[in-house]
Design a protein around this motif. Sequence first.
Motif, PDB file in Angstrom:
ATOM      1  N   ASP A 169      15.752 -25.659  -9.243  1.00 20.03           N
ATOM      2  CA  ASP A 169      16.476 -26.929  -9.175  1.00 20.03           C
ATOM      3  C   ASP A 169      15.894 -27.845  -8.104  1.00 20.03           C
ATOM      4  O   ASP A 169      16.292 -29.019  -8.005  1.00 20.03           O
ATOM      5  CB  ASP A 169      17.958 -26.693  -8.868  1.00 20.03           C
ATOM      6  CG  ASP A 169      18.685 -25.973  -9.984  1.00 20.03           C
ATOM      7  OD1 ASP A 169      19.512 -25.081  -9.679  1.00 20.03           O
ATOM      8  OD2 ASP A 169      18.447 -26.307 -11.163  1.00 20.03           O
ATOM      9  N   SER A 170      14.974 -27.343  -7.308  1.00 17.31           N
ATOM     10  CA  SER A 170      14.380 -28.153  -6.249  1.00 17.31           C
ATOM     11  C   SER A 170      13.625 -29.330  -6.854  1.00 17.31           C
ATOM     12  O   SER A 170      12.794 -29.154  -7.751  1.00 17.31           O
ATOM     13  CB  SER A 170      13.418 -27.302  -5.406  1.00 17.31           C
ATOM     14  OG  SER A 170      14.092 -26.255  -4.756  1.00 17.31           O
ATOM     15  N   ALA A 171      13.917 -30.516  -6.367  1.00 16.79           N
ATOM     16  CA  ALA A 171      13.287 -31.732  -6.905  1.00 16.79           C
ATOM     17  C   ALA A 171      13.799 -32.938  -6.143  1.00 16.79           C
ATOM     18  O   ALA A 171      14.748 -32.834  -5.347  1.00 16.79           O
ATOM     19  CB  ALA A 171      13.606 -31.889  -8.384  1.00 16.79           C
ATOM     20  N   LEU A 172      13.202 -34.078  -6.430  1.00 14.83           N
ATOM     21  CA  LEU A 172      13.733 -35.356  -5.974  1.00 14.83           C
ATOM     22  C   LEU A 172      14.706 -35.821  -7.051  1.00 14.83           C
ATOM     23  O   LEU A 172      14.332 -35.935  -8.215  1.00 14.83           O
ATOM     24  CB  LEU A 172      12.594 -36.350  -5.781  1.00 14.83           C
ATOM     25  CG  LEU A 172      12.923 -37.676  -5.104  1.00 14.83           C
ATOM     26  CD1 LEU A 172      13.462 -37.451  -3.696  1.00 14.83           C
ATOM     27  CD2 LEU A 172      11.680 -38.564  -5.060  1.00 14.83           C
ATOM     28  N   TYR A 173      15.933 -36.050  -6.666  1.00 14.99           N
ATOM     29  CA  TYR A 173      16.980 -36.418  -7.613  1.00 14.99           C
ATOM     30  C   TYR A 173      17.235 -37.917  -7.548  1.00 14.99           C
ATOM     31  O   TYR A 173      17.425 -38.474  -6.455  1.00 14.99           O
ATOM     32  CB  TYR A 173      18.268 -35.660  -7.304  1.00 14.99           C
ATOM     33  CG  TYR A 173      18.254 -34.230  -7.804  1.00 14.99           C
ATOM     34  CD1 TYR A 173      17.455 -33.275  -7.193  1.00 14.99           C
ATOM     35  CD2 TYR A 173      19.024 -33.851  -8.906  1.00 14.99           C
ATOM     36  CE1 TYR A 173      17.420 -31.970  -7.667  1.00 14.99           C
ATOM     37  CE2 TYR A 173      19.000 -32.543  -9.380  1.00 14.99           C
ATOM     38  CZ  TYR A 173      18.195 -31.611  -8.757  1.00 14.99           C
ATOM     39  OH  TYR A 173      18.163 -30.318  -9.232  1.00 14.99           O
ATOM     40  N   GLN A 207      16.188 -35.840  -1.839  1.00 10.02           N
ATOM     41  CA  GLN A 207      15.491 -34.558  -2.018  1.00 10.02           C
ATOM     42  C   GLN A 207      16.476 -33.390  -1.973  1.00 10.02           C
ATOM     43  O   GLN A 207      17.327 -33.313  -1.084  1.00 10.02           O
ATOM     44  CB  GLN A 207      14.431 -34.371  -0.938  1.00 10.02           C
ATOM     45  CG  GLN A 207      13.654 -33.078  -1.033  1.00 10.02           C
ATOM     46  CD  GLN A 207      12.763 -33.012  -2.275  1.00 10.02           C
ATOM     47  OE1 GLN A 207      12.127 -34.004  -2.638  1.00 10.02           O
ATOM     48  NE2 GLN A 207      12.722 -31.850  -2.917  1.00 10.02           N
ATOM     49  N   VAL A 208      16.315 -32.493  -2.926  1.00  6.66           N
ATOM     50  CA  VAL A 208      17.062 -31.239  -2.957  1.00  6.66           C
ATOM     51  C   VAL A 208      16.062 -30.094  -2.926  1.00  6.66           C
ATOM     52  O   VAL A 208      15.149 -30.044  -3.748  1.00  6.66           O
ATOM     53  CB  VAL A 208      17.942 -31.139  -4.212  1.00  6.66           C
ATOM     54  CG1 VAL A 208      18.553 -29.744  -4.330  1.00  6.66           C
ATOM     55  CG2 VAL A 208      19.036 -32.198  -4.185  1.00  6.66           C
ATOM     56  N   THR A 209      16.242 -29.212  -1.952  1.00  2.00           N
ATOM     57  CA  THR A 209      15.352 -28.056  -1.826  1.00  2.00           C
ATOM     58  C   THR A 209      16.194 -26.792  -1.805  1.00  2.00           C
ATOM     59  O   THR A 209      17.093 -26.663  -0.971  1.00  2.00           O
ATOM     60  CB  THR A 209      14.512 -28.146  -0.550  1.00  2.00           C
ATOM     61  OG1 THR A 209      13.757 -29.370  -0.559  1.00  2.00           O
ATOM     62  CG2 THR A 209      13.554 -26.972  -0.457  1.00  2.00           C
ATOM     63  N   VAL A 210      15.903 -25.882  -2.723  1.00  3.35           N
ATOM     64  CA  VAL A 210      16.644 -24.628  -2.835  1.00  3.35           C
ATOM     65  C   VAL A 210      15.690 -23.486  -2.537  1.00  3.35           C
ATOM     66  O   VAL A 210      14.685 -23.311  -3.224  1.00  3.35           O
ATOM     67  CB  VAL A 210      17.263 -24.460  -4.231  1.00  3.35           C
ATOM     68  CG1 VAL A 210      18.112 -23.187  -4.282  1.00  3.35           C
ATOM     69  CG2 VAL A 210      18.099 -25.679  -4.601  1.00  3.35           C
ATOM     70  N   SER A 211      16.013 -22.713  -1.518  1.00  2.00           N
ATOM     71  CA  SER A 211      15.158 -21.605  -1.126  1.00  2.00           C
ATOM     72  C   SER A 211      15.715 -20.288  -1.656  1.00  2.00           C
ATOM     73  O   SER A 211      16.932 -20.116  -1.786  1.00  2.00           O
ATOM     74  CB  SER A 211      15.033 -21.556   0.386  1.00  2.00           C
ATOM     75  OG  SER A 211      16.298 -21.423   0.986  1.00  2.00           O
ATOM     76  N   SER A 212      14.811 -19.362  -1.941  1.00  2.00           N
ATOM     77  CA  SER A 212      15.226 -18.068  -2.500  1.00  2.00           C
ATOM     78  C   SER A 212      15.530 -17.070  -1.407  1.00  2.00           C
ATOM     79  O   SER A 212      15.285 -17.303  -0.234  1.00  2.00           O
ATOM     80  CB  SER A 212      14.115 -17.527  -3.400  1.00  2.00           C
ATOM     81  OG  SER A 212      12.915 -17.403  -2.667  1.00  2.00           O
ATOM     82  N   GLY A 241      19.558 -32.233   0.443  1.00  2.00           N
ATOM     83  CA  GLY A 241      19.321 -31.379   1.594  1.00  2.00           C
ATOM     84  C   GLY A 241      18.717 -30.064   1.185  1.00  2.00           C
ATOM     85  O   GLY A 241      18.260 -29.906   0.045  1.00  2.00           O
ATOM     86  N   SER A 242      18.724 -29.131   2.111  1.00  2.00           N
ATOM     87  CA  SER A 242      18.182 -27.795   1.864  1.00  2.00           C
ATOM     88  C   SER A 242      19.321 -26.793   1.799  1.00  2.00           C
ATOM     89  O   SER A 242      20.237 -26.833   2.612  1.00  2.00           O
ATOM     90  CB  SER A 242      17.213 -27.410   2.981  1.00  2.00           C
ATOM     91  OG  SER A 242      16.104 -28.280   3.009  1.00  2.00           O
ATOM     92  N   VAL A 243      19.235 -25.899   0.837  1.00  2.00           N
ATOM     93  CA  VAL A 243      20.289 -24.905   0.640  1.00  2.00           C
ATOM     94  C   VAL A 243      19.656 -23.636   0.095  1.00  2.00           C
ATOM     95  O   VAL A 243      18.595 -23.680  -0.538  1.00  2.00           O
ATOM     96  CB  VAL A 243      21.371 -25.458  -0.316  1.00  2.00           C
ATOM     97  CG1 VAL A 243      20.795 -25.685  -1.707  1.00  2.00           C
ATOM     98  CG2 VAL A 243      22.586 -24.564  -0.359  1.00  2.00           C
ATOM     99  N   GLN A 244      20.301 -22.518   0.332  1.00  2.35           N
ATOM    100  CA  GLN A 244      19.814 -21.258  -0.220  1.00  2.35           C
ATOM    101  C   GLN A 244      20.272 -21.102  -1.660  1.00  2.35           C
ATOM    102  O   GLN A 244      21.275 -21.690  -2.081  1.00  2.35           O
ATOM    103  CB  GLN A 244      20.311 -20.092   0.623  1.00  2.35           C
ATOM    104  CG  GLN A 244      19.631 -19.999   1.989  1.00  2.35           C
ATOM    105  CD  GLN A 244      19.927 -18.684   2.688  1.00  2.35           C
ATOM    106  OE1 GLN A 244      20.980 -18.091   2.491  1.00  2.35           O
ATOM    107  NE2 GLN A 244      18.981 -18.227   3.503  1.00  2.35           N
ATOM    108  N   ALA A 245      19.541 -20.299  -2.397  1.00  2.00           N
ATOM    109  CA  ALA A 245      19.901 -20.027  -3.782  1.00  2.00           C
ATOM    110  C   ALA A 245      21.340 -19.520  -3.864  1.00  2.00           C
ATOM    111  O   ALA A 245      21.773 -18.722  -3.034  1.00  2.00           O
ATOM    112  CB  ALA A 245      18.940 -19.001  -4.381  1.00  2.00           C
TER     113      ALA A 245
END
Length: 124
Positions: free
Chosen positions: A90-94, A119-124, A10-14
């Motif tokens: 760390d954002s990438a396809l795991y 998919q893992v997406t980390v936003s700053s 999923g999507s998560v903040q730093a």
Amino acid sequence: QVQLVESGGGSVQAGGSLRLSCAASGLTYNNYCMGWFRQAPGKEREGVAGIYTNDGSTVYADSVKGRFTISQDNAKNTLYLQMSSLKPEDSALYYCAADLSTSCTLVAGLFGYWGQGTQVTVSS
């Protein structure tokens, strides 16, 4: 027939956390290595963490040591990756993967079975 199915991306903040799961079926051996890999766009697939199912010994990439924890639930045939203190890099396809040899080395070419990725997406 070996099947590996990842979930939990999923999507998560730093600075946040996520837990990935990998449901495994068709693995009839007792001693093998389960691993997590990741691949970002334009980069090679890299090993993140591995666990040897026989004794629970683990191995981690230096980039995730102290932040990620790999674990297994043998009763549920499920592999986990707890990710904390996430960073944008760390954002990438795991991917979840299985290696039926008797060692646990985070080299993608040694793993013969792969999931479809989450998919893992980390936003700053």
